[in-house]
Design a protein around this motif. Structure first.
Motif, PDB file in Angstrom:
ATOM      1  N   LEU A  32       0.826  -1.203   0.000  1.00  0.00           N
ATOM      2  CA  LEU A  32       0.000   0.000   0.000  1.00  0.00           C
ATOM      3  C   LEU A  32       0.861   1.254   0.000  1.00  0.00           C
ATOM      4  O   LEU A  32       0.559   2.228  -0.696  1.00  0.00           O
ATOM      5  N   ALA A  33       1.935   1.236   0.750  1.00  0.00           N
ATOM      6  CA  ALA A  33       2.833   2.392   0.789  1.00  0.00           C
ATOM      7  C   ALA A  33       3.448   2.654  -0.578  1.00  0.00           C
ATOM      8  O   ALA A  33       3.673   3.803  -0.961  1.00  0.00           O
ATOM      9  N   ARG A  34       3.700   1.623  -1.312  1.00  0.00           N
ATOM     10  CA  ARG A  34       4.284   1.789  -2.644  1.00  0.00           C
ATOM     11  C   ARG A  34       3.255   2.256  -3.669  1.00  0.00           C
ATOM     12  O   ARG A  34       3.603   2.952  -4.627  1.00  0.00           O
ATOM     13  N   LEU A  35       2.005   1.836  -3.506  1.00  0.00           N
ATOM     14  CA  LEU A  35       0.983   2.150  -4.500  1.00  0.00           C
ATOM     15  C   LEU A  35       0.289   3.486  -4.285  1.00  0.00           C
ATOM     16  O   LEU A  35      -0.268   4.046  -5.228  1.00  0.00           O
ATOM     17  N   LEU A  36       0.288   4.013  -3.082  1.00  0.00           N
ATOM     18  CA  LEU A  36      -0.436   5.248  -2.803  1.00  0.00           C
ATOM     19  C   LEU A  36       0.079   6.440  -3.626  1.00  0.00           C
ATOM     20  O   LEU A  36      -0.731   7.139  -4.247  1.00  0.00           O
ATOM     21  N   PRO A  37       1.374   6.689  -3.716  1.00  0.00           N
ATOM     22  CA  PRO A  37       1.831   7.818  -4.561  1.00  0.00           C
ATOM     23  C   PRO A  37       1.536   7.599  -6.048  1.00  0.00           C
ATOM     24  O   PRO A  37       1.180   8.548  -6.754  1.00  0.00           O
TER      25      PRO A  37
END
Length: 111
Positions: A32-37
């Protein structure tokens, strides 16, 4: 000779089909941290694909998207990204507390 003895002799390692629940959740939070931006960048690019408003539209045609609608869309996406990052931060905080078994609370000391 048992199967595990044969595996050890041949140098093969057996891998688990399932991972521990904590590890699985940690990996999903990292995803999720990788996909949010990336998701935010794609959502900000959507107004670029909207048709330009025609200053003199024909009576029976749509005139495209107004600039005010595009700006409203950008602020809504911006707000949703802020809320998603706050939710993600809370999830990471809870995960960190569970991972360390709550020893990072004020007044407690780690063994």
């Amino acid at each position: 000779m048992s199967q595990t003895d044969r595996d050890e002799a041949s140098g093969r390692q057996q891998t688990a089909l399932f991972v521990e629940r904590r590890t699985y959740r940690h990996r999903r939070l990292m995803d999720l941290a990788r996909l949010l931006p990336l998701t935010g960048a794609l959502l900000f690019c959507v107004p670029l694909m909207w048709p330009n408003p025609d200053p003199y539209p024909a009576p029976d045609t749509s005139g495209g998207m107004a600039m005010s609608e595009a700006i409203t869309y950008m602020f809504v996406v911006w707000t949703l990204l802020i809320l998603a990052s706050l939710a993600f931060g809370g999830a990471v905080r809870r995960w960190a507390e569970n991972w360390s078994d709550g020893t990072d609370q004020p007044g407690e000391e780690a063994p």
